[in-house]
Design an enzyme around this catalytic site. Structure first.
Site, PDB file in Angstrom:
ATOM      1  CB  SER A  19      -0.973  -0.001   1.175  1.00  0.00           C
ATOM      2  OG  SER A  19      -1.929  -1.000   0.977  1.00  0.00           O
ATOM      3  CB  THR A  64      -4.939  -4.629   5.902  1.00  0.00           C
ATOM      4  OG1 THR A  64      -5.069  -5.871   5.235  1.00  0.00           O
ATOM      5  CG2 THR A  64      -3.551  -4.527   6.531  1.00  0.00           C
ATOM      6  CE  LYS A  68      -9.323  -5.566   5.059  1.00  0.00           C
ATOM      7  NZ  LYS A  68      -9.542  -6.171   3.750  1.00  0.00           N
ATOM      8  CG  ASN A  89     -10.935  -0.984   2.681  1.00  0.00           C
ATOM      9  OD1 ASN A  89     -11.809  -0.123   2.729  1.00  0.00           O
ATOM     10  ND2 ASN A  89     -10.372  -1.358   1.559  1.00  0.00           N
ATOM     11  CG  ASP A 105     -11.353  -4.717   0.845  1.00  0.00           C
ATOM     12  OD1 ASP A 105     -10.327  -4.163   0.404  1.00  0.00           O
ATOM     13  OD2 ASP A 105     -11.468  -5.075   2.031  1.00  0.00           O
ATOM     14  N   GLY A 130     -15.456 -19.741   0.650  1.00  0.00           N
ATOM     15  CA  GLY A 130     -15.159 -19.114   1.934  1.00  0.00           C
ATOM     16  C   GLY A 130     -16.298 -18.228   2.397  1.00  0.00           C
ATOM     17  CB  ALA A 131     -18.643 -18.274   4.770  1.00  0.00           C
ATOM     18  N   GLY A 132     -15.804 -15.953   5.304  1.00  0.00           N
ATOM     19  CA  GLY A 132     -15.260 -15.048   6.309  1.00  0.00           C
ATOM     20  C   GLY A 132     -15.424 -13.594   5.896  1.00  0.00           C
ATOM     21  N   GLY A 133     -14.584 -12.745   6.475  1.00  0.00           N
ATOM     22  CA  GLY A 133     -14.682 -11.306   6.221  1.00  0.00           C
ATOM     23  C   GLY A 133     -14.462 -10.935   4.763  1.00  0.00           C
TER      24      GLY A 133
HETATM   25  P1  ATR Z   1     -11.031 -13.397   6.152  1.00  0.00           P
HETATM   26  O1  ATR Z   1     -11.477 -12.276   6.997  1.00  0.00           O
HETATM   27  O2  ATR Z   1      -9.717 -13.199   5.440  1.00  0.00           O
HETATM   28  O3  ATR Z   1     -12.092 -13.904   5.228  1.00  0.00           O
HETATM   29  P2  ATR Z   1     -11.607 -15.475   8.084  1.00  0.00           P
HETATM   30  O4  ATR Z   1     -12.769 -14.699   8.581  1.00  0.00           O
HETATM   31  O5  ATR Z   1     -10.689 -16.134   9.051  1.00  0.00           O
HETATM   32  O6  ATR Z   1     -10.643 -14.578   7.201  1.00  0.00           O
HETATM   33  O7  ATR Z   1     -12.139 -16.540   7.031  1.00  0.00           O
HETATM   34  C1  ATR Z   1     -11.292 -17.430   6.421  1.00  0.00           C
HETATM   35  C2  ATR Z   1     -12.099 -18.284   5.443  1.00  0.00           C
HETATM   36  O8  ATR Z   1     -11.207 -19.207   4.804  1.00  0.00           O
HETATM   37  C3  ATR Z   1     -13.153 -19.117   6.110  1.00  0.00           C
HETATM   38  O9  ATR Z   1     -14.251 -19.254   5.234  1.00  0.00           O
HETATM   39  C4  ATR Z   1     -12.444 -20.462   6.306  1.00  0.00           C
HETATM   40  O10 ATR Z   1     -13.308 -21.567   6.407  1.00  0.00           O
HETATM   41  P3  ATR Z   1     -13.991 -21.922   7.810  1.00  0.00           P
HETATM   42  O11 ATR Z   1     -15.063 -20.902   8.042  1.00  0.00           O
HETATM   43  O12 ATR Z   1     -14.531 -23.294   7.630  1.00  0.00           O
HETATM   44  O13 ATR Z   1     -12.888 -21.837   8.829  1.00  0.00           O
HETATM   45  C5  ATR Z   1     -11.664 -20.534   5.026  1.00  0.00           C
HETATM   46  N1  ATR Z   1     -10.496 -21.425   5.079  1.00  0.00           N
HETATM   47  C6  ATR Z   1      -9.323 -21.194   5.683  1.00  0.00           C
HETATM   48  N2  ATR Z   1      -8.457 -22.195   5.463  1.00  0.00           N
HETATM   49  C7  ATR Z   1      -9.118 -23.114   4.689  1.00  0.00           C
HETATM   50  C8  ATR Z   1      -8.776 -24.376   4.104  1.00  0.00           C
HETATM   51  N3  ATR Z   1      -7.556 -24.916   4.273  1.00  0.00           N
HETATM   52  N4  ATR Z   1      -9.708 -25.010   3.361  1.00  0.00           N
HETATM   53  C9  ATR Z   1     -10.937 -24.466   3.175  1.00  0.00           C
HETATM   54  N5  ATR Z   1     -11.321 -23.279   3.696  1.00  0.00           N
HETATM   55  C10 ATR Z   1     -10.436 -22.605   4.438  1.00  0.00           C
END
Ligand code: ATR
Length: 276
Positions: A19, A64, A68, A89, A105, A130-133
């Site tokens: 950045s 970051t 966030k 962010n 983002d 994925g279902a995180g942030g």
């Molecule tokens: P961010 O804010 O970067 O999205 P996070 O909130 O920790 O980070 O979310 C990480 C995502 O990556 C989650 O969806 C996680 O799956 P889980 O909710 O089941 O933990 C996913 N993830 C991380 N490592 C993984 C792996 N080796 N295989 C599949 N999914 C993974």
């Protein structure tokens, strides 16, 4: 004596952040005078670091990983997209001294896909891994482009379902396990897991990507990520990482702070040329 406007990115770890370089290039290109630094700020120091930064004359801040959500909580007011994403962010100092929270983002991703790579999202079947942030921040800007549907697949299925329910008012969005999508086909697969960072991949079936489909990893790295390689091995028309998204989200933040949007193409090209 007037001081040069100060901006920064806070995060942990922050030493590899691109950045400062990107914003310095933007400032040169648009002839804006500013200083942009990267500061190592773990979550427990966030409140004191932010107070200090703005007390010292800071004008705007990027946050970051892992800050966030804390920035979202700290903001005095929130843009619509930041409200939705529950993550901030970009913080903007307002005339009354309060902090406006923004999330650039998602729009950065959509600009990289649609403008830089000419990948239309309209009527497309989109899979988000994925279902995180990271996933949360991109759903609303993608739905704005009228895809056929978004499916969110996650290792922890409950999180995918909860997330899809939160956004269901925006259109056809469902959450499920990797196993449940194994016989489906998508035009665009977005990797929003943190798996790439450790060289891992979610379990993806071989027929998941449609003919002429695209893959996009929100993470970036000098070498192709595990997911970018998966896309290439499964005949993706394009299999991209998130360098363009990084530059585009920065350009949005710069525009909010400075009122001028930098020309991003030449900067993305420069950063691409510097990959090992
Ligand atoms: P961010 O804010 O970067 O999205 P996070 O909130 O920790 O980070 O979310 C990480 C995502 O990556 C989650 O969806 C996680 O799956 P889980 O909710 O089941 O933990 C996913 N993830 C991380 N490592 C993984 C792996 N080796 N295989 C599949 N999914 C993974």
């Amino acid at each position: 004596m007037s001081q040069v406007d100060q901006y920064a990115v806070f995060g942990h770890p922050i030493n590899h952040s691109k950045s400062p370089r990107i914003h310095t290039l933007f400032a040169q290109q648009t002839q804006q005078e500013l200083i942009y630094t990267a500061q190592e700020v773990p979550a427990e120091s966030f409140t004191s670091a932010i107070t200090h930064f703005f007390k010292q004359g800071g004008k705007g801040l990027n946050c970051t990983v892992p800050l966030k959500e804390l920035a979202w909580q700290r903001a005095d007011s929130l843009s619509k997209r930041a409200q939705f994403s529950k993550a901030v962010n970009t913080l903007v100092l307002q005339a009354d001294g309060s902090l406006l929270g923004e999330n650039t983002d998602g729009i950065g991703l959509v600009t990289d896909l649609t403008v830089n790579h000419n990948i239309s999202l309209h009527n497309k079947r989109i899979l988000i891994l994925g279902a995180g942030g990271a996933s949360r921040g991109i759903i609303a800007p993608i739905m704005d482009k009228s895809p056929t549907h978004i499916v969110i697949a996650n290792r922890t299925v409950k999180k995918a379902i909860t997330l899809s329910n939160e956004f269901s008012q925006l259109g056809n969005i469902t959450g499920c396990s990797y196993d449940e999508v194994k016989d489906s086909e998508f035009d665009l697969i977005l990797n929003a897991t943190s798996a790439s960072l450790t060289g891992d991949l979610p379990p993806l079936s071989d027929n998941l990507l449609a003919n002429k489909g695209h893959c996009y990893d929100l993470a970036y790295s000098n070498d192709p990520t595990a997911f970018v390689k998966w896309g290439l091995a499964h005949n993706a028309e394009k299999s991209l990482d998130g360098l363009g998204m990084l530059v585009e989200q920065a350009a949005e933040a710069f525009n909010i702070w400075r009122g001028v949007r930098p020309e991003t193409k030449e900067i993305i090209a420069l950063l691409n040329s510097e990959r090992n």
